[in-house]
Design a protein around this motif. Structure first.
Motif, PDB file in Angstrom:
ATOM      1  N   GLY A 175       0.820  -1.196   0.000  1.00  0.00           N
ATOM      2  CA  GLY A 175       0.000   0.000   0.000  1.00  0.00           C
ATOM      3  C   GLY A 175       0.861   1.256   0.000  1.00  0.00           C
ATOM      4  O   GLY A 175       2.007   1.237   0.451  1.00  0.00           O
TER       5      GLY A 175
ATOM      6  N   GLU B  32       0.031   3.701   8.541  1.00  0.00           N
ATOM      7  CA  GLU B  32      -0.938   2.917   7.773  1.00  0.00           C
ATOM      8  C   GLU B  32      -1.739   2.087   8.766  1.00  0.00           C
ATOM      9  O   GLU B  32      -1.167   1.419   9.628  1.00  0.00           O
ATOM     10  N   ALA B  33      -3.046   2.108   8.659  1.00  0.00           N
ATOM     11  CA  ALA B  33      -3.905   1.438   9.636  1.00  0.00           C
ATOM     12  C   ALA B  33      -3.638  -0.067   9.695  1.00  0.00           C
ATOM     13  O   ALA B  33      -3.531  -0.648  10.778  1.00  0.00           O
ATOM     14  N   SER B  34      -3.541  -0.718   8.547  1.00  0.00           N
ATOM     15  CA  SER B  34      -3.338  -2.168   8.543  1.00  0.00           C
ATOM     16  C   SER B  34      -2.012  -2.560   9.177  1.00  0.00           C
ATOM     17  O   SER B  34      -1.914  -3.580   9.864  1.00  0.00           O
TER      18      SER B  34
ATOM     19  N   HIS C 199      -8.701  -9.896   6.320  1.00  0.00           N
ATOM     20  CA  HIS C 199      -7.839  -8.728   6.154  1.00  0.00           C
ATOM     21  C   HIS C 199      -8.221  -7.703   7.214  1.00  0.00           C
ATOM     22  O   HIS C 199      -9.401  -7.495   7.498  1.00  0.00           O
TER      23      HIS C 199
ATOM     24  N   ALA D  16      -8.243  -4.513   7.141  1.00  0.00           N
ATOM     25  CA  ALA D  16      -8.847  -3.273   6.657  1.00  0.00           C
ATOM     26  C   ALA D  16     -10.374  -3.364   6.651  1.00  0.00           C
ATOM     27  O   ALA D  16     -10.953  -4.461   6.732  1.00  0.00           O
ATOM     28  N   GLN D  17     -11.009  -2.219   6.559  1.00  0.00           N
ATOM     29  CA  GLN D  17     -12.466  -2.118   6.396  1.00  0.00           C
ATOM     30  C   GLN D  17     -13.235  -2.894   7.460  1.00  0.00           C
ATOM     31  O   GLN D  17     -14.113  -3.706   7.163  1.00  0.00           O
TER      32      GLN D  17
ATOM     33  N   ALA E 290     -10.292  -5.609  11.649  1.00  0.00           N
ATOM     34  CA  ALA E 290      -9.170  -5.663  12.594  1.00  0.00           C
ATOM     35  C   ALA E 290      -9.400  -6.673  13.707  1.00  0.00           C
ATOM     36  O   ALA E 290      -8.512  -7.481  14.022  1.00  0.00           O
TER      37      ALA E 290
END
Length: 231
Positions: A87, A127-129, A214, A216-217, A220
């Motif tokens: 990403g 990055e959030a992930s 995953h 994301a979205q 978590a």
């Protein structure tokens, strides 16, 4: 004191990675251009390889960081945690999968003892992930898994490189042999795919992988719980 990593031969891995084609809307992250070092800052006394002199400098930095990462954690790993693609907020800056500037520079983080080089002008601070993955791995029992992306280039929505797009089926097929070469180099026996798309890409290459959600979205909590079941 940091233990000395065991020797690891990454020649076949680098050859496989360098052979993966990149379309016009996919950024090669590990091309080092002329290989000349340029100005930069290093964490923990690493080489001064910066990202401020164009693609060659940025590629050299990412390549050096990935090499350091794999040599530090690869020899002991028995699991490879495979994402779909890099990403723009994370791996495109650091060269290390699921690792943004925040994790790269965290003095109390998983990689605190690795002398990574730091880009002068990163495109994003976090990055959030990456945050979710590193937090989940703090509770891992035994050697950490090696992190990887099945398509090693950064797919973006042209002409804006500060975007992400889903890799095409042909791109993930082209990248799958790199994951196999990485497993061979580090001796890992278990693949964990982060998301169904990564799992499908690995399956197409004949690799049987466990799938986790995953992060994301909204994924978590589920990702963290599933990873905890595997450690």
């Amino acid at each position: 004191m940091t233990p000395e990593p065991a020797p690891i031969d990454l020649a076949a891995f680098w050859a496989a990675l360098d052979a993966v084609p990149a379309a016009a809307d996919a950024e090669r992250l590990f091309d080092d251009g002329t290989g000349a070092a340029v100005g930069g800052t290093a964490v923990g006394g690493g080489d001064r390889v910066g990202a401020g002199a164009g693609a060659g400098g940025a590629g050299a930095l990412r390549r050096a960081n990935l090499d350091r990462y794999l040599r530090r954690f690869g020899p002991a790993a028995d699991t490879i945690l495979v994402a779909e693609a890099p990403g723009w907020r994370g791996m495109t800056n650091t060269g290390v999968p699921f690792t943004s500037m925040r994790e790269l520079q965290d003095p109390d983080g998983l990689f605190a003892d690795v002398p990574f080089a730091v880009p002068e002008d990163p495109t994003a601070p976090w990055e959030a992930s990456s945050r979710v993955v590193h937090a989940a791995l703090r509770g891992w029992h035994g050697p950490l898994p090696v992190l990887w992306a099945v398509f090693p280039h950064h797919p973006f929505v042209a002409p804006d490189r500060l975007t992400n797009r889903t890799p095409r089926p042909s791109e993930v097929r082209d990248g799958a042999p790199v994951a196999l070469a990485l497993a061979e180099a580090v001796g890992a026996r278990r693949f964990v795919a982060v998301g169904r798309k990564a799992q499908g890409a690995l399956a197409a290459a004949g690799i049987d992988a466990i799938a986790v959600r995953h992060p994301a979205q909204g994924g978590a909590a589920r990702f963290t719980a599933q990873l905890a079941e595997l450690r």
